[in-house]
Design an enzyme around this catalytic site. Structure first.
Site, PDB file in Angstrom:
ATOM      1  N   ASP A  80       0.836  -1.243   0.105  1.00 29.11           N
ATOM      2  CA  ASP A  80       0.054   0.089   0.212  1.00 29.11           C
ATOM      3  C   ASP A  80       0.884   1.319  -0.018  1.00 29.11           C
ATOM      4  O   ASP A  80       1.943   1.329   0.860  1.00 29.11           O
ATOM      5  CB  ASP A  80      -1.007  -0.250   1.214  1.00 29.11           C
ATOM      6  CG  ASP A  80      -1.799   1.075   1.421  1.00 29.11           C
ATOM      7  OD1 ASP A  80      -2.355   1.282   0.328  1.00 29.11           O
ATOM      8  OD2 ASP A  80      -2.320   1.496   2.513  1.00 29.11           O
ATOM      9  N   ASP A 102       2.422   4.826  -5.372  1.00 30.10           N
ATOM     10  CA  ASP A 102       1.798   5.988  -5.099  1.00 30.10           C
ATOM     11  C   ASP A 102       2.867   7.266  -5.440  1.00 30.10           C
ATOM     12  O   ASP A 102       3.769   7.750  -4.903  1.00 30.10           O
ATOM     13  CB  ASP A 102       1.777   6.318  -3.655  1.00 30.10           C
ATOM     14  CG  ASP A 102       1.090   7.741  -2.988  1.00 30.10           C
ATOM     15  OD1 ASP A 102       1.049   8.563  -4.047  1.00 30.10           O
ATOM     16  OD2 ASP A 102       0.827   7.898  -1.785  1.00 30.10           O
ATOM     17  N   GLU A 132      -2.347   6.147  -8.573  1.00 24.09           N
ATOM     18  CA  GLU A 132      -2.713   7.028  -7.849  1.00 24.09           C
ATOM     19  C   GLU A 132      -2.748   8.494  -8.315  1.00 24.09           C
ATOM     20  O   GLU A 132      -1.648   8.933  -8.922  1.00 24.09           O
ATOM     21  CB  GLU A 132      -2.112   7.066  -6.468  1.00 24.09           C
ATOM     22  CG  GLU A 132      -2.838   8.303  -5.419  1.00 24.09           C
ATOM     23  CD  GLU A 132      -2.520   8.217  -3.972  1.00 24.09           C
ATOM     24  OE1 GLU A 132      -2.036   7.027  -3.505  1.00 24.09           O
ATOM     25  OE2 GLU A 132      -2.604   9.093  -3.394  1.00 24.09           O
ATOM     26  N   HIS A 180      -7.093   9.651   4.736  1.00 20.27           N
ATOM     27  CA  HIS A 180      -6.736   8.330   5.781  1.00 20.27           C
ATOM     28  C   HIS A 180      -7.073   8.988   7.311  1.00 20.27           C
ATOM     29  O   HIS A 180      -6.740  10.039   7.728  1.00 20.27           O
ATOM     30  CB  HIS A 180      -5.269   8.180   5.856  1.00 20.27           C
ATOM     31  CG  HIS A 180      -5.023   7.658   4.307  1.00 20.27           C
ATOM     32  ND1 HIS A 180      -4.073   8.576   3.347  1.00 20.27           N
ATOM     33  CD2 HIS A 180      -5.340   6.618   3.576  1.00 20.27           C
ATOM     34  CE1 HIS A 180      -4.061   7.651   2.426  1.00 20.27           C
ATOM     35  NE2 HIS A 180      -4.703   6.583   2.449  1.00 20.27           N
ATOM     36  N   HIS A 209      -9.494   4.956  -0.933  1.00 19.76           N
ATOM     37  CA  HIS A 209      -8.841   5.169   0.360  1.00 19.76           C
ATOM     38  C   HIS A 209      -9.394   5.835   1.503  1.00 19.76           C
ATOM     39  O   HIS A 209     -10.365   6.440   1.188  1.00 19.76           O
ATOM     40  CB  HIS A 209      -7.325   5.642   0.040  1.00 19.76           C
ATOM     41  CG  HIS A 209      -6.678   4.876  -0.912  1.00 19.76           C
ATOM     42  ND1 HIS A 209      -5.358   4.479  -0.329  1.00 19.76           N
ATOM     43  CD2 HIS A 209      -6.697   4.307  -2.045  1.00 19.76           C
ATOM     44  CE1 HIS A 209      -4.674   3.667  -1.204  1.00 19.76           C
ATOM     45  NE2 HIS A 209      -5.414   3.478  -2.397  1.00 19.76           N
ATOM     46  N   ASN A 231     -10.008   0.515   1.161  1.00 20.28           N
ATOM     47  CA  ASN A 231      -8.953   0.241   2.125  1.00 20.28           C
ATOM     48  C   ASN A 231      -9.335   0.775   3.398  1.00 20.28           C
ATOM     49  O   ASN A 231      -9.726   1.698   3.565  1.00 20.28           O
ATOM     50  CB  ASN A 231      -8.008   1.123   1.707  1.00 20.28           C
ATOM     51  CG  ASN A 231      -7.080   0.605   0.260  1.00 20.28           C
ATOM     52  OD1 ASN A 231      -7.706  -0.332  -0.265  1.00 20.28           O
ATOM     53  ND2 ASN A 231      -5.932   1.227   0.000  1.00 20.28           N
ATOM     54  N   ILE A 232      -9.268  -0.244   4.560  1.00 16.44           N
ATOM     55  CA  ILE A 232      -9.322  -0.099   5.728  1.00 16.44           C
ATOM     56  C   ILE A 232      -8.122  -0.267   6.526  1.00 16.44           C
ATOM     57  O   ILE A 232      -7.549  -1.287   6.628  1.00 16.44           O
ATOM     58  CB  ILE A 232     -10.319  -0.992   6.308  1.00 16.44           C
ATOM     59  CG1 ILE A 232     -11.717  -0.986   5.292  1.00 16.44           C
ATOM     60  CG2 ILE A 232     -10.654  -0.564   7.874  1.00 16.44           C
ATOM     61  CD1 ILE A 232     -12.483  -0.012   5.758  1.00 16.44           C
TER      62      ILE A 232
HETATM   63  P1  13P Z   1      -8.251   4.513   6.508  1.00 13.90           P
HETATM   64  O1  13P Z   1      -6.963   4.597   7.754  1.00 13.90           O
HETATM   65  O2  13P Z   1      -8.782   5.832   6.871  1.00 13.90           O
HETATM   66  O3  13P Z   1      -8.855   3.153   6.867  1.00 13.90           O
HETATM   67  O4  13P Z   1      -7.521   4.413   5.373  1.00 13.90           O
HETATM   68  C1  13P Z   1      -6.622   3.215   4.987  1.00 13.90           C
HETATM   69  C2  13P Z   1      -6.244   3.479   3.559  1.00 13.90           C
HETATM   70  O5  13P Z   1      -6.549   4.065   2.765  1.00 13.90           O
HETATM   71  C3  13P Z   1      -4.889   2.649   3.401  1.00 13.90           C
HETATM   72  O6  13P Z   1      -4.455   2.866   2.099  1.00 13.90           O
END
Ligand code: 13P
Length: 285
Positions: A80, A102, A132, A180, A209, A231-232
């Site tokens: 990631d 990224d 991205e 994020h 994201h 994404n979490i």
């Molecule tokens: P969060 O931390 O808001 O869940 O986002 C995670 C993310 O997008 C990782 O690329």
């Protein structure tokens, strides 16, 4: 076994999304294994550069292969927000299923050029590449103040089309209002922008994201408009910290890690199952 590309194609066709859950500890990973085994649905396990270095790229790749054999279901691993080309190449070589380059801090042309370089290397090994465009700001943690976004931070639909055509990237991380981390106020999604990006980049797998703390209603709307990967990270990190703090507070004399950490695994399993249901991820056939 199905590969990630087939699964994302199925998600786009049938309007559901695949969750990417970021981890940096073994008990978090075990929680995800538990959820996948219980629901028999695919997920992506995400490691940021920091998370990947802490776990070890070779070690986490080997663990995922073992899990696939044990649970007889595909597990996918994604690097990631990769920025270091050497680390991205290492992830590809060690068997990651996907890498996210990224290049959002670079001007458009440079971002496209580096993205193409990653594609050239990764596609030979059938690894999916996420590019991205736009600035997805903020850190995966708890914050008091919301990140202020300007028009320049957000992904322009026309630029997204140009980027997609120029690079032929598989997945595209777009900035449509989410950041994020988790905040006191709700994160808003610019659905009109998302719909326009979706229309103009038809064949790309769109990635949302900053998935923590987004309401179920907004998640479902985003999926309807073309998001296939969500994404979490923050929600997974918070569970780890809260469970550990509680356990240490309540068991001041305890020294056995497997007793102190067991609740984390269970709580993460529950959270991942909740998200899989929210994303309406289909079971593997
Ligand atoms: P969060 O931390 O808001 O869940 O986002 C995670 C993310 O997008 C990782 O690329």
């Amino acid at each position: 076994m199905k590969n990630l590309k087939n699964i994302l194609q199925d998600a786009r066709k049938n309007h559901y999304a695949i969750g990417q859950f970021n981890i940096s500890t073994f008990e978090q990973l075990k929680g995800i294994f538990g959820a996948v085994n219980a629901l028999r649905t695919p997920v992506i396990i995400g490691t940021s550069e920091g998370e990947a270095k802490f776990l070890g790229i070779e070690e986490i790749s080997a663990l995922i292969k073992i899990a696939e054999k044990k649970y007889k279901i595909p597990f996918f691993l994604n690097l990631d927000h990769g920025k270091d080309l050497a680390l991205i190449k290492k992830a590809v070589d060690c068997g990651y299923s996907a890498v996210h380059f990224d290049g959002s801090s670079f001007p458009f042309e440079e971002n496209a050029r580096y993205t193409k370089e990653v594609i050239k290397y990764a596609r030979k090994k059938s690894v999916l590449i996420e590019g991205e465009l736009g600035a997805i700001k903020g850190e995966s943690g708890i914050h008091q103040k919301k990140v202020i976004l300007t028009e320049d931070d957000l992904t322009s639909p026309e630029q997204a089309k140009k980027f997609a055509d120029l690079t032929n990237v598989d997945c595209l991380a777009i900035a449509v209002g989410t950041t994020h981390g988790m905040y006191k106020e709700e994160k808003g999604i610019d659905f009109e922008r998302l719909g326009n990006i979706s229309c103009l980049t038809m064949k790309k797998f769109l990635v949302l994201h900053g998935g923590s703390g987004i309401s179920e209603e907004d998640i479902k709307k985003a999926i309807d408009l073309g998001i296939v990967k969500i994404n979490i990270n923050t929600e997974i990190r918070l569970i780890w910290r809260d469970c550990l703090e509680k356990k240490l507070r309540e068991n001041q004399e305890e020294t056995k890690p497997y007793k102190l950490l067991a609740d984390i695994k269970d709580a993460i399993q529950k959270k991942v199952e909740e998200k899989i249901r929210m994303f309406e991820t289909r079971a593997c056939k």
